[in-house]
Design a protein around this motif. Structure first.
Motif, PDB file in Angstrom:
ATOM      1  N   GLY A   1      -2.419   6.491  -1.161  1.00  0.00           N
ATOM      2  CA  GLY A   1      -3.810   6.522  -1.591  1.00  0.00           C
ATOM      3  C   GLY A   1      -4.752   5.726  -0.721  1.00  0.00           C
ATOM      4  O   GLY A   1      -5.939   6.052  -0.635  1.00  0.00           O
TER       5      GLY A   1
ATOM      6  N   THR B   1      -5.414   1.769  -8.081  1.00  0.00           N
ATOM      7  CA  THR B   1      -5.000   3.139  -7.790  1.00  0.00           C
ATOM      8  C   THR B   1      -5.656   4.073  -8.802  1.00  0.00           C
ATOM      9  O   THR B   1      -6.131   3.630  -9.860  1.00  0.00           O
ATOM     10  CB  THR B   1      -3.460   3.270  -7.841  1.00  0.00           C
ATOM     11  OG1 THR B   1      -3.064   4.538  -7.330  1.00  0.00           O
ATOM     12  CG2 THR B   1      -2.922   3.092  -9.245  1.00  0.00           C
TER      13      THR B   1
ATOM     14  N   GLY C   1      -3.195   2.132  -3.998  1.00  0.00           N
ATOM     15  CA  GLY C   1      -2.994   3.538  -3.651  1.00  0.00           C
ATOM     16  C   GLY C   1      -1.589   4.055  -3.784  1.00  0.00           C
ATOM     17  O   GLY C   1      -1.177   4.909  -3.003  1.00  0.00           O
ATOM     18  N   THR C   2      -0.854   3.586  -4.771  1.00  0.00           N
ATOM     19  CA  THR C   2       0.501   4.094  -4.982  1.00  0.00           C
ATOM     20  C   THR C   2       0.743   4.331  -6.459  1.00  0.00           C
ATOM     21  O   THR C   2       0.288   3.553  -7.307  1.00  0.00           O
ATOM     22  CB  THR C   2       1.564   3.123  -4.431  1.00  0.00           C
ATOM     23  OG1 THR C   2       2.873   3.595  -4.786  1.00  0.00           O
ATOM     24  CG2 THR C   2       1.379   1.711  -4.953  1.00  0.00           C
ATOM     25  N   SER C   3       1.459   5.394  -6.783  1.00  0.00           N
ATOM     26  CA  SER C   3       1.796   5.697  -8.173  1.00  0.00           C
ATOM     27  C   SER C   3       3.034   4.940  -8.630  1.00  0.00           C
ATOM     28  O   SER C   3       3.420   4.999  -9.791  1.00  0.00           O
ATOM     29  CB  SER C   3       2.021   7.200  -8.351  1.00  0.00           C
ATOM     30  OG  SER C   3       3.086   7.628  -7.524  1.00  0.00           O
TER      31      SER C   3
ATOM     32  N   VAL D   1      -1.085   5.938 -11.965  1.00  0.00           N
ATOM     33  CA  VAL D   1       0.157   5.180 -11.838  1.00  0.00           C
ATOM     34  C   VAL D   1       1.111   5.612 -12.940  1.00  0.00           C
ATOM     35  O   VAL D   1       0.701   5.840 -14.072  1.00  0.00           O
ATOM     36  CB  VAL D   1      -0.104   3.659 -11.901  1.00  0.00           C
ATOM     37  CG1 VAL D   1      -0.649   3.232 -13.243  1.00  0.00           C
ATOM     38  CG2 VAL D   1       1.137   2.872 -11.535  1.00  0.00           C
TER      39      VAL D   1
ATOM     40  N   ALA E   1      -9.482   3.268  -3.388  1.00  0.00           N
ATOM     41  CA  ALA E   1      -9.261   2.064  -2.588  1.00  0.00           C
ATOM     42  C   ALA E   1     -10.558   1.540  -1.972  1.00  0.00           C
ATOM     43  O   ALA E   1     -10.830   0.336  -1.994  1.00  0.00           O
ATOM     44  CB  ALA E   1      -8.236   2.349  -1.495  1.00  0.00           C
TER      45      ALA E   1
ATOM     46  N   THR F   1       0.808  -1.223   0.000  1.00  0.00           N
ATOM     47  CA  THR F   1       0.000   0.000   0.000  1.00  0.00           C
ATOM     48  C   THR F   1       0.842   1.275   0.000  1.00  0.00           C
ATOM     49  O   THR F   1       1.962   1.305   0.499  1.00  0.00           O
ATOM     50  CB  THR F   1      -0.950   0.049   1.216  1.00  0.00           C
ATOM     51  OG1 THR F   1      -0.187   0.122   2.428  1.00  0.00           O
ATOM     52  CG2 THR F   1      -1.840  -1.173   1.253  1.00  0.00           C
TER      53      THR F   1
END
Length: 236
Positions: A17, A201, A176-178, A204, A218, A14
């Motif tokens: 985000g 997400t 929730g991560t780019s 990204v 999320a 995670t």
């Protein structure tokens, strides 16, 4: 011979985000922290050396906000997977919302706001819960306490442990991560080809190969995937 893949093991990876919907600001979005603060002034070893008061103020404020935040449906859904699976949460976040939602195996890569550590080279972390850190607050060996946070230019924590879990997992959910912060983002390339891999997400930079990308908040998509996995189904 080491195990090739464990279909009972789930890794949840995670980023900011997953906590954004709990009211914790992200870093790189339009309203993120780095639009208001300079990394060089609050998030590097040099910043700590030059102006520790400013660094402490920044993290004290973040700690206060994180303590007031509550886990959201994504956090609770992730914790619910432990009813059936061996679940490891690997997080870039420094809040404790996963723990408060009920996840029992959480690996923090970038540190924890609820802890402090010595500035004397002793890596031992001390729980401070929601308390602020001030100049003059010392660890047991007499050195100034600093936030237990990985600053830019410092090595991430628990890298090898996290990597081994990713290599073995039969299911991986990235939330929730780019995926633009390395080396953490590069870990996901080590997932097994046969693993069920999903990326949830809103935005990204570059999708890791083999991950099914679901553009969603999320709280909207994580419960859906969790429900499928608890029924023994694939993510999609």
């Amino acid at each position: 011979m080491p195990k090739d893949i464990d279909y009972n093991k789930i890794v949840i990876f995670t980023g900011a985000g997953v906590s954004a919907e709990s009211g914790i600001r992200t870093f790189r979005d339009l309203n993120g922290y780095w639009k208001e603060f300079s990394i060089e002034e609050v998030a590097t070893p040099c910043a700590w050396k030059n102006n520790p008061e400013a660094v402490l103020s920044f993290y004290n404020e973040r700690r206060e906000i994180a303590c007031k935040a509550e886990p959201n449906e994504a956090h609770f859904s992730i914790a619910a997977l432990e009813k059936k699976y061996d679940v490891i949460v690997i997080t870039q976040n420094v809040d404790d919302l996963h723990e408060r939602a009920g996840s029992s195996n959480v690996i923090h890569l970038h540190g924890e706001l609820g802890k402090a550590r010595s500035t004397s080279g002793n890596e031992k972390a001390y729980s401070i819960n929601g308390n602020a850190i001030s100049i003059g607050d010392l660890c047991p060996n007499g050195s100034q306490l600093r936030p237990h946070i990985v600053w830019f230019g410092e090595d991430i924590q628990n890298y090898e442990e996290a990597m081994q879990h990713i290599k073995l997992a039969g299911r991986i959910m990235v939330v929730g991560t780019s995926l633009n912060v390395y080396p953490a983002a590069g870990m996901l390339k080590k997932a097994r080809h046969r693993a069920d891999k999903v990326l949830i997400t809103l935005d990204v930079d570059k999708r890791p190969y083999g991950y099914n990308y679901l553009q969603s908040k999320a709280t909207e998509m994580v419960p859906f995937i969790v429900e499928r996995w608890l029924k023994g189904l694939k993510s999609t």
